[in-house]
Design an enzyme around this catalytic site. Structure first.
Site, short mmCIF file in Angstrom:
data_model
loop_
_atom_site.label_atom_id
_atom_site.label_comp_id
_atom_site.label_asym_id
_atom_site.label_seq_id
_atom_site.Cartn_x
_atom_site.Cartn_y
_atom_site.Cartn_z
CG ASN A 1 5.51 -45.97 9.07
OD1 ASN A 1 5.06 -46.69 8.29
ND2 ASN A 1 6.34 -45.06 8.48
CG ASP B 1 -0.33 -37.34 8.25
OD1 ASP B 1 0.03 -38.24 7.27
OD2 ASP B 1 0.59 -36.49 8.85
CB VAL C 1 -2.94 -35.93 12.50
CG1 VAL C 1 -3.26 -34.48 12.69
CG2 VAL C 1 -1.32 -36.23 13.06
CG ASP D 1 5.13 -39.88 3.75
OD1 ASP D 1 5.02 -40.61 2.46
OD2 ASP D 1 5.97 -39.94 4.62
#
Length: 257
Positions: free
Chosen positions: A9, A6, A13, A109
């Site tokens: 900005n 993930d 992760v 996201d």
């Protein structure tokens, strides 16, 4: 073994999913200049340090920073010999297609948050994500993303105050002792904290009124528990919602390949 990535900005992760649970999760700063080789050196070093001895054979990526996707693709191909699923690309299937204006490109996201929240809580949701931006994602009864709201993030607002006003210092967000501040730092903390309490409450109330149906409010992001301390804003908090959503989308793609 699935590696879920993930890329936001501010932070990226990496989490390893064994099909039942996440066995390891790591976080690094998002830097578009980082090469595939640098990603591998960083990740493999952490895996050895924590004695995570697994064979990664699948990768899924969600990135709000388009410039990092290429190197992450190379990273997956070069070191794990797989073609990654990239959320938002045409080849990535979604459990429910977003219903937005034609030509609108929904942030990956937000699609992932919708999938993760629907899997855990069902439909008719407002997902509030406290990231670089504070986003409100509306999830319909069938799990589709149907729109939302984008506001400046909490830390972004604090940084803007510090940068634009020479006399205002950099402060950390915290629960203020009183609404009326008696010094500059307290005034700023009160303005940000109670300002965002009001922002979340008002936007959620207006979304519910516009939809005309009962809706649950789900929060995610590191600052969500801080705001929940003083006001009952959310029905549930999910600290791993985006990463969980990646596993949901990955499973859906495998089942419908």
């Amino acid at each position: 073994m699935l590696l879920a990535i993930d890329c936001g900005n501010t932070n990226t992760v990496f989490a390893i999913w064994d099909g039942d649970e996440f066995i390891a999760t790591w976080r690094t700063s998002t830097e578009w200049q980082r090469t595939a080789d640098q990603y591998y050196v960083w990740l493999s070093t952490l895996m050895r340090f924590q004695e995570v001895d697994v064979m990664i054979d699948e990768v899924i990526i969600s990135s709000t920073v388009p410039r990092v996707v290429w190197n992450l693709r190379v990273f997956a191909d070069r070191y794990y010999n797989c073609r990654p699923i990239v959320v938002g690309k045409p080849e990535c299937l979604l459990p429910a297609q977003p219903r937005v204006d034609e030509g609108t490109q929904v942030g990956p996201d937000r699609l992932v948050n919708a999938a993760g929240a629907y899997d855990r809580h069902g439909g008719n949701l407002i997902v509030v994500d406290f990231g670089t931006a504070t986003t409100f994602d509306v999830v319909a009864e069938d799990g589709a993303y149907v729109g939302g709201v984008i506001a400046p993030g909490v830390n972004l607002s604090l940084e803007a105050l510090h940068s634009a006003a020479a006399a205002l210092p950099h402060v950390d967000i915290t629960v203020p002792q009183a609404v009326i501040g008696t010094n500059t730092v307290a005034c700023m903390q009160s303005g940000i904290f109670w300002g965002y309490i009001g922002l979340v409450r008002e936007i959620c109330a207006r979304i519910k009124a516009e939809r005309g149906i009962p809706m649950q409010v789900i929060s995610t992001g590191g600052l969500a528990p801080l705001f929940q301390q003083s006001e009952p804003l959310f029905d549930a908090f999910e600290d791993d919602l985006t990463i969980h959503g990646l596993t949901v989308i990955h499973t859906y793609n495998k089942d419908n390949a």
